[in-house]
Design a protein around this motif. Structure first.
Motif, mmCIF file in Angstrom:
data_model
loop_
_atom_site.group_PDB
_atom_site.id
_atom_site.type_symbol
_atom_site.label_atom_id
_atom_site.label_comp_id
_atom_site.label_asym_id
_atom_site.label_seq_id
_atom_site.Cartn_x
_atom_site.Cartn_y
_atom_site.Cartn_z
ATOM 1 N N ALA A 1 -39.103 -19.710 -8.146
ATOM 2 C CA ALA A 1 -40.221 -20.201 -8.949
ATOM 3 C C ALA A 1 -40.294 -19.465 -10.287
ATOM 4 O O ALA A 1 -40.532 -20.083 -11.335
ATOM 5 N N ARG A 2 -40.094 -18.154 -10.268
ATOM 6 C CA ARG A 2 -40.114 -17.388 -11.520
ATOM 7 C C ARG A 2 -38.962 -17.818 -12.424
ATOM 8 O O ARG A 2 -39.115 -17.946 -13.642
ATOM 9 N N LEU B 1 -38.251 -23.084 -18.093
ATOM 10 C CA LEU B 1 -39.111 -24.040 -18.791
ATOM 11 C C LEU B 1 -39.665 -23.425 -20.067
ATOM 12 O O LEU B 1 -39.766 -24.085 -21.113
ATOM 13 N N ALA B 2 -40.026 -22.139 -19.967
ATOM 14 C CA ALA B 2 -40.597 -21.455 -21.132
ATOM 15 C C ALA B 2 -39.570 -21.306 -22.246
ATOM 16 O O ALA B 2 -39.886 -21.320 -23.434
#
Length: 287
Positions: free
Chosen positions: A278-279, A285-286
């Protein structure tokens, strides 16, 4: 070390898709029934293992090793493989037929254990209802060559597709047979001692309480999921109806597991892997 390292496989792999299935507890038993049919491999276990006195401890250690290789970081998986190779490096056994001393990390033996294990995982998951395409099946076997490398095998010598696994079984079957050690192991796998926390009914005089019945049902299903030729080696019938009954039971078990909240079925290794994934996704995405 990269704290978000996704390990040898990662969330997009077929391996993660297969190993998320709690039903693989049945697959583990299936693989042990299969492995016992190889006399030399069985001798290696019988002469170097305390499985009779610490059956559940050994099961937990094996499950932890598999979970580490599947869900651990790359460093954790490689460290687990290195520990296993060091352990195997000093172990020897005696061939019951010839009296020959041999190393238990002979490639032929490591390959047998690897193939029976991954084929059992995959076959059990599919028969329990996990949808997998033919390409995903081949992808799983190819991915699992990475696990084979951890125990010291040359990945190029390990079956990497469904057809190669089927051919491997055809080639190795003449070496397999029912021995006294295999029979004793099968009996033990079917009715091992129950941990004291699960044996309260027995302490009360109810020797076949719910935990025992539940385990017997799982063991019977695992045996029924064996290939017909393996069941015949054990003296059973290789009937299609046996396979059908096992298929229905393993599908029902999978549905039962699906009703249990995932947090109760996923160990810390799986949870940590999903948190890393998830991280990693958020960072991507960032970026």
């Amino acid at each position: 070390m990269d704290s978000d390292d996704l390990g040898l496989f990662g969330p997009g792999s077929v391996t993660w898709k297969v190993h998320e299935e709690p039903i693989l507890i049945v697959a583990g038993l299936r693989s042990l029934y299969l492995q016992a049919l190889h006399p030399r491999a069985m001798a290696g276990v019988a002469q170097n293992s305390n499985y009779r006195t610490d059956a559940w401890g050994r099961l937990v250690r094996t499950a932890t090793y598999v979970a580490t290789t599947v869900y651990g970081t790359t460093a954790e998986a490689e460290a687990a493989g290195a520990r296993l190779r060091r352990l195997h490096d000093r172990l020897r056994a005696t061939d019951p037929a010839t009296g020959e001393s041999f190393r238990i990390d002979e490639p032929d033996l490591l390959r047998w254990v690897h193939v029976t294990e991954v084929e059992s995982f995959l076959d059990t998951a599919r028969r329990a209802g996990l949808p997998l395409t033919d390409d995903e099946v081949d992808g799983y076997y190819t991915e699992q060559r990475r696990s084979a490398a951890l125990v010291g095998l040359d990945p190029a010598t390990v079956p990497g597709t469904a057809n190669e696994v089927a051919e491997y079984y055809r080639a190795v079957r003449p070496e397999l047979r029912m021995t006294r050690a295999a029979a004793e192991t099968a009996v033990f796998l079917t009715a091992p001692p129950v941990p004291w926390k699960l044996s309260l009914p027995a302490r009360l005089g109810l020797t076949l309480g719910p935990p025992r019945w539940a385990y017997l049902g799982i063991a019977g299903t695992a045996f029924g999921l064996l290939p017909a030729w393996a069941r015949r080696m054990y003296g059973g019938l290789g009937l299609p109806t046996t396979s059908l009954s096992a298929d229905l039971t393993v599908r029902a078990l999978r549905l039962g597991f699906a009703a249990v909240p995932r947090r109760y079925l996923e160990g810390p290794l799986i949870q940590a892997a999903k948190e890393r994934a998830a991280r990693h996704a958020a960072t991507s995405l960032a970026g």
